[in-house]
Design a protein around this motif. Structure first.
Motif, short mmCIF file in Angstrom:
data_model
loop_
_atom_site.label_atom_id
_atom_site.label_comp_id
_atom_site.label_asym_id
_atom_site.label_seq_id
_atom_site.Cartn_x
_atom_site.Cartn_y
_atom_site.Cartn_z
N GLU A 179 47.77 25.71 39.54
CA GLU A 179 46.49 25.94 40.22
C GLU A 179 46.59 26.93 41.37
O GLU A 179 45.58 27.49 41.81
CB GLU A 179 45.92 24.62 40.74
CG GLU A 179 45.54 23.64 39.65
CD GLU A 179 44.89 22.38 40.20
OE1 GLU A 179 44.06 22.50 41.12
OE2 GLU A 179 45.22 21.28 39.72
N SER A 183 43.97 30.38 42.81
CA SER A 183 43.52 30.39 44.20
C SER A 183 44.03 31.63 44.92
O SER A 183 43.30 32.26 45.70
CB SER A 183 44.01 29.13 44.92
OG SER A 183 43.62 29.15 46.29
N ARG A 208 33.03 30.25 48.50
CA ARG A 208 33.64 29.73 47.27
C ARG A 208 35.12 29.47 47.47
O ARG A 208 35.65 28.45 47.03
CB ARG A 208 33.43 30.72 46.11
CG ARG A 208 32.02 30.80 45.57
CD ARG A 208 31.99 31.47 44.21
NE ARG A 208 32.61 32.80 44.22
CZ ARG A 208 31.98 33.92 44.56
NH1 ARG A 208 30.70 33.86 44.92
NH2 ARG A 208 32.61 35.08 44.54
N HIS A 212 37.20 25.95 47.14
CA HIS A 212 38.36 25.74 46.27
C HIS A 212 39.54 25.20 47.06
O HIS A 212 40.29 24.34 46.58
CB HIS A 212 38.75 27.05 45.59
CG HIS A 212 37.73 27.53 44.62
ND1 HIS A 212 37.71 28.82 44.12
CD2 HIS A 212 36.66 26.91 44.04
CE1 HIS A 212 36.69 28.96 43.29
NE2 HIS A 212 36.05 27.82 43.24
N HIS A 215 39.16 21.60 47.57
CA HIS A 215 39.50 20.88 46.33
C HIS A 215 41.01 20.74 46.21
O HIS A 215 41.52 19.67 45.84
CB HIS A 215 38.94 21.64 45.13
CG HIS A 215 39.43 21.13 43.81
ND1 HIS A 215 39.05 19.92 43.30
CD2 HIS A 215 40.31 21.67 42.91
CE1 HIS A 215 39.65 19.72 42.13
NE2 HIS A 215 40.42 20.76 41.88
#
Length: 227
Positions: A179, A183, A208, A212, A215
């Motif tokens: 992930e 990013s 945005r 992220h 998150h």
């Protein structure tokens, strides 16, 4: 008497303290040092093969950053962040960074923005190489240098402090899931938007990105402490 000058001794001690602090940060990021657990300076010193003094000094540095807290007669506890903490840090960063990025879009030159591209590329490269310390350092430097283009030194200092206190838990698990790369690539996207001079689009892109990041914090928190 020795001919060594005190300032040289202090310099050596400071370097050891910095090295230990760097190693401790790496252990925090990797999850070796776990939130809520108390660690003693002598035990950590034995692991690092140094005396307890630079470990205590390094831990005090981390305490000032909000990463650990002193526990009387026991050592230092790794600070736990709640969901509320994460939400509040994200909100504060958004209140500061989103409009500032919009301002940068209107005042920064193409040359100033392009000068940040190597940093953005370094973030991506570190994510792909699974270099977690390198990732966080490049990410921190990119964001602070970008905000500095707005011309407010105190603002940059404030965001720098917020970033220290809102580090990622379980970053290694996020890395293992792949992930971090997506990013990291958002920094290049943000630069490209800024180069168009569109302040609104830059603010939307930054919003945005922070969403992220929030998150990722949540995923890392759940993964590292089993919540």
């Amino acid at each position: 008497m020795s001919d060594l000058k005190p300032r040289n001794l202090i310099s050596v001690q400071e370097r050891l303290r910095d090295q230990v602090a760097h190693a401790l940060r790496a252990a925090l990021i990797s999850g070796e040092l776990r939130p809520g657990v108390v660690y003693s300076a002598p035990a950590l010193a034995a692991d690092f093969g140094v005396s307890a003094t630079p470990v205590r000094e390094a831990m005090l540095d981390l305490a000032r950053e909000g990463l650990v807290e002193a526990v009387r007669n026991k050592g230092f506890r790794v600070t736990e962040l709640s969901e509320r903490d994460l939400d509040e840090y994200t909100e504060i960063r958004a209140l500061i960074e989103v409009p500032t990025v919009g301002r940068v879009a209107g005042v920064a030159t193409a040359e100033q923005l392009e000068a940040l591209r190597p940093q953005a590329q370094a973030i991506v490269a570190a994510a792909r190489k699974h270099d977690l310390i390198g990732y966080l350092e490049a990410d921190r430097q990119f964001h602070l240098d970008l905000l500095a283009l707005a011309g407010n030194t105190r603002l940059v200092e404030t965001v720098g402090d917020l970033r220290k206190r809102s580090r990622l838990y379980g970053l290694n698990r996020l890395d293992q899931r792949g992930e971090l790369v997506s990013s990291a690539e958002e920094h290049l996207e943000l630069l490209d938007v800024l180069l168009t001079g569109d302040a609104k689009a830059a603010e939307e892109c930054m919003t945005r990105h922070l969403g992220h990041v929030r998150h990722l914090w949540a995923q890392g928190e759940q993964g590292s402490v089993g919540r």
